[in-house]
Write a protein that holds these residues in place. Structure first.
Motif, PDB file in Angstrom:
ATOM      1  N   HIS A 106     -39.177  40.521  20.086  1.00 52.22           N
ATOM      2  CA  HIS A 106     -39.172  39.229  19.755  1.00 52.22           C
ATOM      3  C   HIS A 106     -37.747  38.448  19.906  1.00 52.22           C
ATOM      4  CE1 HIS A 106     -43.061  39.117  17.927  1.00 52.22           C
ATOM      5  NE2 HIS A 106     -42.910  40.195  17.235  1.00 52.22           N
ATOM      6  N   LYS A 176     -32.604  37.527  10.507  1.00 52.20           N
ATOM      7  CA  LYS A 176     -33.041  36.468  11.422  1.00 52.20           C
ATOM      8  C   LYS A 176     -32.375  35.128  11.187  1.00 52.20           C
ATOM      9  CE  LYS A 176     -37.590  33.948  11.340  1.00 52.20           C
ATOM     10  NZ  LYS A 176     -39.070  33.957  11.054  1.00 52.20           N
ATOM     11  N   ASP A 179     -33.126  29.636  13.982  1.00 54.87           N
ATOM     12  CA  ASP A 179     -33.933  29.399  15.421  1.00 54.87           C
ATOM     13  C   ASP A 179     -35.006  30.409  15.817  1.00 54.87           C
ATOM     14  OD1 ASP A 179     -32.287  31.396  16.169  1.00 54.87           O
ATOM     15  OD2 ASP A 179     -31.287  30.253  17.708  1.00 54.87           O
ATOM     16  N   GLY A 180     -34.946  31.585  15.037  1.00 52.72           N
ATOM     17  CA  GLY A 180     -36.161  32.466  15.121  1.00 52.72           C
ATOM     18  C   GLY A 180     -35.437  33.582  16.200  1.00 52.72           C
ATOM     19  N   THR A 234     -30.953  34.939  20.685  1.00 49.78           N
ATOM     20  CA  THR A 234     -32.217  33.987  20.618  1.00 49.78           C
ATOM     21  C   THR A 234     -33.485  34.812  20.682  1.00 49.78           C
ATOM     22  OG1 THR A 234     -32.226  33.560  22.989  1.00 49.78           O
ATOM     23  CG2 THR A 234     -30.797  32.104  21.836  1.00 49.78           C
ATOM     24  N   ALA A 235     -34.517  34.018  20.480  1.00 51.45           N
ATOM     25  CA  ALA A 235     -35.910  34.443  20.766  1.00 51.45           C
ATOM     26  C   ALA A 235     -36.415  34.357  22.102  1.00 51.45           C
ATOM     27  CB  ALA A 235     -36.946  33.832  19.593  1.00 51.45           C
TER      28      ALA A 235
END
Length: 264
Positions: A106, A176, A179-180, A234-235
């Motif tokens: 992820h 986490k 923003d994911g 980031t994701a």
């Protein structure tokens, strides 16, 4: 004071040693990030800290439980380039969420890839992996500058080359973000090898080198550095941001010049 700092200080003449002053972090101004952990998971938390009262935090530290020692220990601390802290996601009760630092599908990058990119910043100036994984930040630019400065440090009289080496500190920690993505804290180890271009030249250890090299001139010197790094990931398939790193020299060695070798 780290073990590295202590070793370096012990190598100095008594007149050059600065008296050690006890200090502590400003606990009242600390910002802890305590993750919810499932049964059986390693127990740890992160904290943003300041060494000065009423000053905004400028360091990120990780504390982990050491069952074998029956205590908690600070296992990592990173100096941040900005007092603007990462936006760690918190639940309604104020707890953070721990996520996998490696093999996490992820995230755009995991701790192993970040470590490879940091090492590339030092060894090639970011030519291979560093510039692809990281967006340009103060921290990543500083690592690239360390590489470029070393390339011209001795002119035609010597060389200075960086390389990765065995890393004992493979633990990585991730929280986490809003923003994911994730805030990832990890460590790496690299070497810097300085060498003269030809016989007749020598490297003279400086004051800070004497704990390891004494006052013996060398043909080459291999320094080892252990570093703590912090990055936000980031994701999405976007570059990560190196937001700080802190290095300490842990070893130095090298062959003496011929005249000293004969004395030995």
């Amino acid at each position: 004071m780290s073990v590295s700092d202590y070793t370096e200080t012990e190598g100095l003449p008594a007149k050059d040693r600065k008296p050690y002053k006890a200090w502590s972090y400003d606990v009242a101004g600390a910002k802890p990030y305590i993750p919810r952990l499932a049964a059986g998971q390693e127990r740890w938390f992160a904290a943003a800290l300041s060494s000065e009262k009423d000053k905004a935090p400028s360091r990120l530290a990780v504390f982990a439980e050491q069952p074998q020692h029956k205590r908690w220990e600070m296992v990592s601390v990173v100096d941040l380039d900005s007092q603007k802290l990462p936006d760690v996601a918190l639940d309604r009760e104020g707890y953070a969420t721990a996520v996998a630092a490696n093999d996490n599908k992820h995230l755009a990058a995991d701790a192993d890839l970040l470590r490879t990119a940091v090492l590339d910043n030092f060894t090639t100036g970011g030519t291979n992996t560093g510039s692809k994984v990281f967006a340009p930040t103060k921290a990543s630019k500083r690592q690239v500058k360390v590489h470029s400065d070393a390339a011209t440090r001795f002119g035609d009289k010597g060389t200075s080359v960086f390389d990765g080496t065995d890393n004992r500190f493979t633990d990585a920690y991730a929280l986490k973000t809003a923003d994911g993505g994730a805030l990832i804290l990890f460590s790496h180890t690299h070497t810097q090898t300085d060498a003269v271009a030809h016989s007749g030249l020598q490297l003279n250890p400086g004051k800070g080198d004497r704990a390891w090299l004494h006052n013996v001139p060398r043909m080459s010197i291999r320094y080892t550095f252990v570093c703590n790094d912090a990055a936000t990931v980031t994701a999405k398939a976007e570059p990560s941001r190196l937001i700080g790193y802190t290095c300490g020299r842990t070893d130095a060695s090298g062959p003496p010049v011929a005249s000293w070798s004969h004395r030995a």
